[in-house]
Design a protein around this motif. Structure first.
Motif, mmCIF file in Angstrom:
data_model
loop_
_atom_site.group_PDB
_atom_site.id
_atom_site.type_symbol
_atom_site.label_atom_id
_atom_site.label_comp_id
_atom_site.label_asym_id
_atom_site.label_seq_id
_atom_site.Cartn_x
_atom_site.Cartn_y
_atom_site.Cartn_z
ATOM 1 N N THR A 196 -10.822 -8.856 -7.261
ATOM 2 C CA THR A 196 -11.340 -8.510 -5.930
ATOM 3 C C THR A 196 -12.795 -8.057 -6.031
ATOM 4 O O THR A 196 -13.659 -8.521 -5.273
ATOM 5 N N ARG A 254 0.858 -1.197 0.000
ATOM 6 C CA ARG A 254 0.000 0.000 0.000
ATOM 7 C C ARG A 254 0.891 1.243 0.000
ATOM 8 O O ARG A 254 1.755 1.370 0.870
ATOM 9 N N ASN A 290 -9.473 0.310 -8.011
ATOM 10 C CA ASN A 290 -9.549 -1.029 -8.599
ATOM 11 C C ASN A 290 -10.763 -1.814 -8.101
ATOM 12 O O ASN A 290 -11.544 -2.351 -8.898
ATOM 13 N N VAL A 291 -10.928 -1.903 -6.796
ATOM 14 C CA VAL A 291 -11.985 -2.763 -6.248
ATOM 15 C C VAL A 291 -13.371 -2.213 -6.599
ATOM 16 O O VAL A 291 -14.261 -2.950 -7.047
ATOM 17 N N GLY A 351 -3.089 2.541 -3.953
ATOM 18 C CA GLY A 351 -1.962 3.300 -4.503
ATOM 19 C C GLY A 351 -0.945 2.460 -5.255
ATOM 20 O O GLY A 351 0.040 2.993 -5.762
ATOM 21 N N SER A 398 -11.189 10.295 -1.834
ATOM 22 C CA SER A 398 -10.969 10.906 -0.521
ATOM 23 C C SER A 398 -11.424 12.363 -0.468
ATOM 24 O O SER A 398 -11.459 12.961 0.603
ATOM 25 N N SER A 419 -13.281 4.485 -5.754
ATOM 26 C CA SER A 419 -13.421 4.523 -7.218
ATOM 27 C C SER A 419 -12.153 3.964 -7.846
ATOM 28 O O SER A 419 -11.809 4.265 -8.971
ATOM 29 N N ARG A 445 -10.161 13.461 -10.284
ATOM 30 C CA ARG A 445 -10.982 13.347 -9.073
ATOM 31 C C ARG A 445 -12.430 12.980 -9.447
ATOM 32 O O ARG A 445 -12.927 13.341 -10.522
ATOM 33 N N ASN A 483 -10.622 -3.683 3.219
ATOM 34 C CA ASN A 483 -10.225 -4.410 4.421
ATOM 35 C C ASN A 483 -10.679 -3.647 5.655
ATOM 36 O O ASN A 483 -10.365 -2.463 5.798
ATOM 37 N N ASP A 510 -2.212 -2.874 -3.729
ATOM 38 C CA ASP A 510 -3.260 -2.502 -2.762
ATOM 39 C C ASP A 510 -3.509 -1.022 -3.042
ATOM 40 O O ASP A 510 -3.221 -0.547 -4.166
ATOM 41 N N LYS A 552 -0.304 10.359 -5.410
ATOM 42 C CA LYS A 552 -1.168 11.410 -5.968
ATOM 43 C C LYS A 552 -0.360 12.649 -6.328
ATOM 44 O O LYS A 552 0.415 13.149 -5.514
#
Ligand code: NDP
Length: 453
Positions: A209, A94, A240-241, A168, A262, A238, A290, A353, A166, A134
């Motif tokens: 996932t 991550r 991968n998962v 980032g 975020s 918004s 964004r 998670n 994970d 970012k």
């Protein structure tokens, strides 16, 4: 809480202060396992849980790199090698400014049980850095990844520890990390998963996932003779998962209506269809923009920026039947859980998670809804990483259908294990107990077999 769990938690807190997420993850598992220790004192005597709580190895290192202005930047890198009883350490990396030891330890701890549930031979690990991708250029991300791997390479390997993505860390970062590993070691091996398709990656890994989480939720719905047809779904994140959760929800006839990052969230009453999803994928994976831009482009959507003064997240306060938290830990608090239940949500599939606080989890369980905890519901990602490792070992690649089919079978078997184990230990319908206990038993038995190591 019984005496054993109470004193175990007191010790964990004393020894690992300032790691609240780790305490939270351990507490949830320990409470489930109290049911096991009553029937199997041998695990308690051998201090199996105490041993699982203590990482086999923690690596922490300096990552120096140059930004585009030629300035020196320093980040902190970590790899937690938590448990190798049933296979090489396995778990993502991550990259996020919030990353610290406690967050990675909670993730590595969860990973041990999750990987055990997949039915595949993988131990548990997790790693990452407080680096924030970012706003960084591709060249900055590359230099950072190369510096990260310049230390990590000596601790990982296809039979030792196999990291993946994970938050980032996606295809771009895995590519840079793999390139540097290969350059240093002069070996082309399956040391990372989530690789590109032309250099050892598996079909369906990017989707796994999100797809897996929806497959798991479909199994939960099936227990009540229901399907996803026309179900309104709230999805957070918004990345991968979230993206592939929405794709599979659309395949199964559901109507996803939210996405977030975020900075804020969008609510699209008309539903996020395939064309809108394509826009999101381009926005997030290519332009790295964004989520607010979604509402600028689609007039049926309303954007709400994050308001740090609120004691709840308004994303979870819309009428819906299903919720898929797919951003980060503790994104659903007690108030959010109450809002979800009041608005008619009776299916929660955790793509992220530990996205629900303990207070939220207790409300879901008390309400008797279909609550699929992350370590079961989002295990499809690491399961497909396991399938990528198998294909790398065979030097062979399965078709998309073959991998998707295996993923689907694995998610069904995880669901079955949760249901049967929860029932066997006297708490039918409690997927938290089912996942924690089923995941624990396989690791515990392997540890008993292997002696005190
Ligand atoms: P990505 O980096 O692709 O996307 C993360 C998304 O969550 C982004 O939209 C991001 O917004 C948002 N987010 C991250 N941190 C926060 C925060 N503190 N507050 C609000 N929003 C936040 O990550 P993934 O989709 O891969 O991961 C999402 C979750 O799923 C994580 O909990 C991860 O551990 C879990 N998971 C991922 C797996 C995988 O295979 N990738 C496997 C199993 C679990 P922004 O861009 O603004 O930061």
């Amino acid at each position: 809480m019984n005496d054993y769990v109470g004193s175990l938690l007191a010790e964990v807190k004393a020894k690992n202060s300032a790691e609240p997420e780790f305490h939270q993850a351990v507490r949830e598992v320990a409470e489930s396992l109290a049911l096991v220790f009553e029937r199997h004192p041998e695990y308690r005597q051998a201090k199996i849980l105490e041993r699982i709580i203590e990482p086999e190895r923690v690596l922490m290192f300096r990552i120096p790199w140059h930004d585009d202005q030629g300035r020196v930047q320093i980040n902190r890198g970590f790899r937690i090698q938590m448990n190798s009883a049933i296979g090489p350490y396995k778990g993502g990396l991550r990259f996020h400014p919030s990353v610290n030891l406690g967050i990675l330890k909670f993730l590595a701890f969860e990973q041990v049980f999750k990987n055990s549930l997949t039915t595949l031979p993988m131990g548990g690990g997790k790693g990452g850095s407080d680096f924030d991708p970012k706003g960084k250029s591709d060249n900055e991300v590359m230099r950072f990844c190369q510096s990260f791997m310049t230390e990590l390479f000596r601790h990982v390997g296809a039979d030792t520890d196999v990291p993946a993505g994970d938050i980032g860390v996606g295809g771009r970062e895995v590519g840079f990390l793999f390139g540097q590993y290969k350059r240093i070691t002069n070996a082309f091996t399956g040391v990372l998963t989530g690789k590109g398709l032309s250099w050892g990656g598996s079909l369906i890994r990017p989707e796994a996932t999100g797809y897996g989480c929806v497959y798991f939720a479909a199994e939960m719905l099936q227990t009540r003779k229901q399907t996803f047809a026309d179900k309104v779904c709230l999805v957070s994140g918004s990345g991968n998962v979230a993206q592939y959760t929405i794709e599979k929800l659309l395949d199964l006839g559901a109507k996803p209506v939210t996405l977030s990052d975020s900075s804020g969230y969008i609510y699209d009453e008309a539903g996020i269809d395939r064309e809108k999803l394509r826009f999101v994928m381009d926005l997030k994976n290519v332009r790295r923009g964004r989520i607010k831009e979604f509402a600028d482009k689609h007039k049926t959507a309303v954007y709400t920026p994050v308001d740090s003064k609120l004691d709840h997240n308004p994303l979870w306060n819309h009428k819906a039947q299903c919720a898929f938290p797919s951003a980060t830990q503790n994104e659903i608090n007690g108030k959010d859980a109450a809002n979800l239940l009041r608005n008619g949500v009776f299916v929660v599939g955790e793509g992220a998670n530990m996205p629900s606080t303990s207070e939220a989890v207790n409300q879901f369980i008390d309400a008797g809804i279909l609550y699929g905890p992350g370590k079961a519901a989002n295990a499809g990602g690491v399961a497909t990483s396991g399938l990528e490792m198998a294909q790398n070992s065979m030097r062979f690649a399965w078709t998309r259908e073959e991998v998707d089919n295996r993923l689907h079978i694995i998610m069904k078997s995880i669901h079955k294990a949760c249901v049967e184990t929860a029932e066997r230990f006297g708490t039918p319908g409690n997927y938290v107990n089912g996942a924690n206990i089923a995941g624990f038993l396989k690791v515990a038995d392997a540890m008993m077999d292997q002696g005190l190591v």
